[in-house]
Design a protein around this motif. Structure first.
Motif, short mmCIF file in Angstrom:
data_model
loop_
_atom_site.label_atom_id
_atom_site.label_comp_id
_atom_site.label_asym_id
_atom_site.label_seq_id
_atom_site.Cartn_x
_atom_site.Cartn_y
_atom_site.Cartn_z
N THR A 1 -6.29 181.55 4.30
CA THR A 1 -6.63 181.55 2.88
C THR A 1 -5.73 182.51 2.11
O THR A 1 -5.21 182.19 1.02
CB THR A 1 -8.10 181.94 2.68
OG1 THR A 1 -8.94 181.04 3.41
CG2 THR A 1 -8.48 181.91 1.20
N PHE A 2 -5.55 183.71 2.68
CA PHE A 2 -4.69 184.71 2.03
C PHE A 2 -3.24 184.22 2.03
O PHE A 2 -2.52 184.43 1.04
CB PHE A 2 -4.80 186.04 2.76
CG PHE A 2 -4.01 187.16 2.12
CD1 PHE A 2 -4.37 187.66 0.86
CD2 PHE A 2 -2.91 187.71 2.76
CE1 PHE A 2 -3.64 188.68 0.28
CE2 PHE A 2 -2.17 188.73 2.18
CZ PHE A 2 -2.54 189.22 0.93
N ALA A 3 -2.82 183.57 3.09
CA ALA A 3 -1.45 183.05 3.15
C ALA A 3 -1.21 182.05 2.02
O ALA A 3 -0.14 182.04 1.39
CB ALA A 3 -1.18 182.41 4.50
N LEU A 40 -6.87 192.08 -0.46
CA LEU A 40 -6.61 192.96 0.70
C LEU A 40 -7.71 194.01 0.85
O LEU A 40 -8.18 194.29 1.95
CB LEU A 40 -5.26 193.65 0.55
CG LEU A 40 -4.00 192.89 0.95
CD1 LEU A 40 -2.78 193.74 0.68
CD2 LEU A 40 -4.04 192.48 2.42
N LEU A 41 -8.13 194.60 -0.27
CA LEU A 41 -9.12 195.66 -0.23
C LEU A 41 -10.50 195.15 0.15
O LEU A 41 -11.36 195.95 0.55
CB LEU A 41 -9.18 196.39 -1.57
CG LEU A 41 -7.90 197.12 -2.00
CD1 LEU A 41 -8.14 197.96 -3.24
CD2 LEU A 41 -7.36 198.01 -0.88
N ASP A 42 -10.71 193.83 0.03
CA ASP A 42 -11.99 193.24 0.45
C ASP A 42 -11.91 192.64 1.85
O ASP A 42 -12.87 192.03 2.32
CB ASP A 42 -12.40 192.13 -0.54
CG ASP A 42 -12.81 192.70 -1.89
OD1 ASP A 42 -13.26 193.88 -1.92
OD2 ASP A 42 -12.66 192.00 -2.90
N GLU A 87 -2.37 191.92 -8.79
CA GLU A 87 -3.66 192.60 -8.72
C GLU A 87 -4.66 191.78 -7.92
O GLU A 87 -5.44 192.33 -7.14
CB GLU A 87 -4.20 192.87 -10.13
CG GLU A 87 -5.49 193.68 -10.11
CD GLU A 87 -5.91 194.16 -11.49
OE1 GLU A 87 -6.94 194.86 -11.57
OE2 GLU A 87 -5.21 193.85 -12.47
N VAL A 88 -4.60 190.46 -8.08
CA VAL A 88 -5.50 189.59 -7.31
C VAL A 88 -5.22 189.73 -5.81
O VAL A 88 -6.13 189.78 -4.99
CB VAL A 88 -5.31 188.13 -7.76
CG1 VAL A 88 -6.14 187.19 -6.88
CG2 VAL A 88 -5.70 187.96 -9.22
N ILE A 89 -3.95 189.81 -5.45
CA ILE A 89 -3.57 189.94 -4.04
C ILE A 89 -4.03 191.29 -3.48
O ILE A 89 -4.57 191.37 -2.37
CB ILE A 89 -2.05 189.77 -3.90
CG1 ILE A 89 -1.70 188.30 -4.14
CG2 ILE A 89 -1.56 190.22 -2.52
CD1 ILE A 89 -0.24 188.00 -4.23
N TYR A 90 -3.85 192.36 -4.27
CA TYR A 90 -4.30 193.67 -3.81
C TYR A 90 -5.82 193.68 -3.63
O TYR A 90 -6.34 194.22 -2.63
CB TYR A 90 -3.92 194.77 -4.81
CG TYR A 90 -2.44 194.91 -5.09
CD1 TYR A 90 -1.49 194.63 -4.12
CD2 TYR A 90 -1.99 195.32 -6.35
CE1 TYR A 90 -0.13 194.77 -4.39
CE2 TYR A 90 -0.64 195.46 -6.63
CZ TYR A 90 0.28 195.18 -5.65
OH TYR A 90 1.62 195.31 -5.92
N ALA A 133 -4.14 198.83 4.08
CA ALA A 133 -3.60 198.69 2.72
C ALA A 133 -3.64 200.02 1.97
O ALA A 133 -2.67 200.41 1.32
CB ALA A 133 -4.37 197.62 1.96
N LEU A 134 -4.78 200.73 2.10
CA LEU A 134 -4.94 201.97 1.36
C LEU A 134 -4.12 203.12 1.94
O LEU A 134 -4.04 204.20 1.35
CB LEU A 134 -6.41 202.37 1.31
CG LEU A 134 -7.26 201.56 0.32
CD1 LEU A 134 -8.72 201.92 0.45
CD2 LEU A 134 -6.78 201.75 -1.11
#
Length: 817
Positions: free
Chosen positions: A558-560, A585-587, A579-582, A594-595
């Motif tokens: 899904t992320f790909a 990642l954080l979820d 921002e949507v991609i970040y 990532a952080l």
């Protein structure tokens, strides 16, 4: 009566006339200092050197500016190294996931992320396998051909090949080793300091990981900063366990030769023990930590203390040989030696104290501890030992205790005495030629020594890959622990191209990362990289938020798809809706990773560039700065390699600054003291010339034997002045007194001086050389090098005092006096 005589008379009133009072006072002081021994803290590794270094302060300022030191909570990685005939075979992949699962079940390991070749391949087999259990099922249920296809697909991306050994064969789907990473959440502040300490927050965590790995069915090695920290702490204790007994044995042997009397031997050992207690008690009370550098302090104090003890006993025996009584003999002994000891103490303290000018905190601590220790040595051997000697000899006479060796060393017409005076005999015939030859050899050696290397690295403080046979054969209590870090480091660098960057550059970037071109700019900057950077497909090998995105895309279909929809030029780097991609990642399970590369307000990021260790730290640091110049926004190059490069520069600067300061201060002190004592300030120059020749010989020898100026040996040049001046100071001071008494008979004054003082100097030199040389037995390379150069400096100083001082004194008599 002048001021000096008045002070000596006052001291004699206590030392000679009230010895019991002196002894009691010193024993009470010893008890007081002993209370500080329990307060000594340990500080090991390279992190102790970064305090106060501008490059480190810049690193900390960046962390503060980027908030949360760094990027929310601190994280620390543990590396899992798996080896086998083929770590990509189904059973080995399953073993890796089984280990990862066991680690995940341990809450005390505080795991926030894991990655490995097994997880990458499993998600290729089943993109919906987002848990370790599901990934294990995917691997167990796959056929060999399906696994081969998954390996080939994963190898086409950027993640897999970087964590496989260099013998990876994509066609056969085989490799002999792979790296997995476990990321832990650790107490805040870990990332704010470069280097490795002896008290890493990760030590306990990684030791627990190691325990779990040892019980697994695969061939796993655990590696990380916590494992390194544990060994750094252990190596201090093990080095002391080896060095101290060896030093004591050698010291006992030479003291037996020097004293030849059990009572005097015990007295000397008591004084040495008091010196150590005073110094380490002071360190405990003053909060000076005990680290690799301060291991050398007791050895140096023993060296000076032995010298003082031998001189005191030897000079006293000279007076007793005339038939004088105990107190009658001690009075002229203390009158002469207190002055000589004061000169030696002053010059030695100045040599050690010159290290206080260093910008490196451990070197300053070393200079402070050694300097105050030398003052304590002066007090104990100049005041306590003579008083105790009086009490013991009076008791000996009362009980008729048998006498043993009481003749001064070097007395009479022995071959040893002839050897001591050989330099004087040559100087008597051709002083100008002898001095010219010695000065030329010193000049050549000094010029050659200007090319000595300067270094600072973690490996300096770690034990070698293979311990010497004598260390491995030591019996139980003396046997060292098991040390694996150096071997693991060497294997990683040999087997994994990606791990060649045990040297790296961390680039902190500040810019609005929501902008569509933010990641694209970072990606473009890694193309056509600087010469010292490790490359993959002509691109700098980097780890940052881009690589986290790419790795997550390989595991999450899904992320790909989300990344692909926002990648306008199809290069794997999104440039829309960042921002949507970040937020995605954080979820996701990749939140922790990532952080560690991007701040939660999406305004700061960091990129870690792998560097080729074949390049010097200064070259890598320069290339890191050049890399930051490629960005139009704020970018700062920092990290361990950059900080270590700065420390290397500081080490050289400290060595030269301390040397110059020690020379100037010592010259001024000697000129003043000889003006005050003898009304002959020019004797201070006579005193200084031999040690300058000895330092030149030492610098040339260091370069010849490829001994660099590192964190510890950088102190040697100034220390060589402090220790080395001891030998020429004893000779010149005695010569000045003999010259005055003999009304300018320079030949007889030199002969009496060298015969009377040279023997004590020889005993001191042998004891000190071998006593400090035992540091070569220490497990840490930096201590071995330090012990060798200290031993050489002492030997050279002794030789120079016997060879250089006579022609210098004769020419002084002819042209100055």
């Amino acid at each position: 009566m002048n001021t000096v005589d008045a002070i000596l008379e006052w001291l004699d009133g206590y030392i000679v006339d009230r010895p019991k009072t002196v002894v009691l006072a010193f024993l009470l002081l010893t008890a007081g200092f002993a209370t500080g021994l329990g307060s000594i803290s340990t500080d090991a590794g390279t992190s102790q050197f970064v305090e106060g270094v501008p490059a480190q302060e810049a690193f900390e300022e960046v962390n503060d500016e980027f908030e949360s030191a760094t990027f929310e909570a601190d994280t620390g990685p543990t590396t899992l190294i798996q080896r086998g005939e083929n770590v990509l075979a189904q059973p080995e992949l399953v073993r890796m996931l089984e280990l990862q699962q066991r680690l995940r079940e341990r809450e005390d390991l505080r795991i926030v992320g894991q990655s490995s070749a097994a997880t990458l391949i499993a998600t290729r087999l089943n993109p919906n396998a987002t848990t370790l259990a599901a990934q294990e099922d995917a691997l167990r249920n796959a056929t060999p051909s399906e696994i081969d296809q998954a390996i080939k697909a994963a190898a086409a991306g950027p993640g897999l090949t970087a964590i496989l050994s260099d013998d990876f064969n994509p066609t056969a789907g085989a490799a002999s080793a792979t790296i997995g990473t476990v990321t832990h959440e650790v107490p805040q502040g870990l990332s704010s300091s470069t280097g490795t300490s002896g008290t890493s927050p990760l030590t306990e965590i990684q030791q627990s990981v190691q325990s779990v790995a040892e019980r697994s069915s695969g061939d796993f090695t655990v590696f990380g900063s916590g494992i390194i920290s544990g060994e750094l702490t252990g190596v201090i204790g093990d080095s002391l366990t080896i060095v101290v007994p060896a030093a004591l044995v050698l010291i006992l042997v030479f003291l037996l030769f020097a004293y030849r009397d059990p009572i005097d031997l015990v007295l000397g050992l008591i004084a040495l023990g008091m010196t150590i207690i005073w110094t380490f008690g002071f360190m405990g009370h003053a909060g000076i930590p005990f680290g690799q550098m301060t291991i050398a302090v007791p050895v140096l104090l023993l060296a000076v203390g032995i010298d003082f003890g031998i001189h005191a006993i030897n000079r006293y025996r000279e007076e007793r040989a005339t038939g004088a009584g105990v107190r009658e003999s001690m009075r002229p002994t203390t009158d002469q030696l207190l002055v000589a000891f004061f000169i030696v103490t002053g010059t030695t303290v100045l040599g050690f104290a010159a290290n206080l000018l260093s910008n490196l905190a451990p070197i300053r601590d070393f200079g402070a501890a050694a300097g105050i220790g030398i003052v304590f040595t002066f007090l104990i051997f100049g005041i306590f030992l003579p008083s105790m000697k009086i009490l013991l000899d009076e008791w000996r006479e009362q009980v008729n205790f048998p006498s043993f060796g009481t003749k001064p060393i070097g007395s009479g017409g022995s071959a040893f005495s002839a050897a001591l005076t050989s330099g004087h005999k040559i100087a008597s015939r051709t002083p100008k030629l002898l001095l010219a030859v010695l000065l030329v050899t010193g000049g050549v050696a000094g010029a050659y020594g200007t090319g000595v290397d300067t270094s600072f690295s973690q490996e300096d403080f770690l034990p070698p890959e293979e311990l010497p046979d004598y260390v491995q054969s030591l019996p139980g209590p003396l046997a060292p622990g098991d040390y694996t870090v150096t071997e693991t480091l060497n294997n990683l660098e040999e087997d994994f191209e990606s791990f060649e960057g045990s040297g790296s550059v961390t680039v902190f970037i500040e810019t609005p990362l929501r902008r569509d071109d933010a990641l694209e700019q970072i990606y473009r900057a890694t193309g056509n990289p600087q010469e010292s950077f490790v490359t993959t497909n002509r691109r700098a090998q980097a780890q940052g938020i881009i690589q986290v995105i790419q790795t997550q895309a390989e595991q999450d279909q899904t992320f790909a798809a989300l990344v692909a929809r926002n990648d306008r030029n199809d290069n794997g780097v999104p440039d829309d809706n960042l921002e949507v991609i970040y937020e995605y990642l954080l979820d996701s399970p990749a939140r922790g990773q990532a952080l560690s590369y991007i701040s939660d307000d999406f305004r700061q990021t960091r990129v870690v560039i792998t560097a080729d260790p074949e390049y010097s730290q200064s070259e890598i640091a320069a290339d890191g700065q050049a890399f930051t110049d490629r960005f139009r926004f704020t970018a700062i190059a920092t990290g361990q390699t950059v900080v270590f490069a700065a420390i290397t520069d500081i080490i050289l600067e400290s060595a030269l600054l301390s040397l110059v300061a020690a020379l100037i201060a010592t010259a001024g002190f000697l000129i003043f003291i000889y003006w005050l004592l003898e009304d002959r300030p020019s004797l201070g120059v006579v005193n200084l010339i031999p040690i300058m020749v000895a330092i030149a010989w030492l610098a040339g020898t260091m370069r010849y034997f490829d001994i660099p100026l590192n964190a510890l040996t950088a102190t040697v040049l100034s220390i060589a002045i402090g220790l080395g001046i001891d030998y020429s100071a004893h000779i010149v001071h005695r010569f000045g007194e003999e010259y005055e008494e003999l009304e300018g008979d320079v030949e007889m004054a030199l002969d009496n001086t060298i015969r009377g003082t040279g023997g004590a100097l020889a005993g001191s030199m042998l004891t000190t050389t071998f006593g400090t040389g035992v540091l070569g037995l220490a497990i840490t390379p930096v201590l071995g090098q330090f012990g060798l150069v200290i031993a050489l400096s002492v030997a050279y100083s002794f030789i120079a005092s016997l060879l250089v001082t006579p022609p210098t004194a004769i020419l002084w008599h002819r042209h100055v006096a």
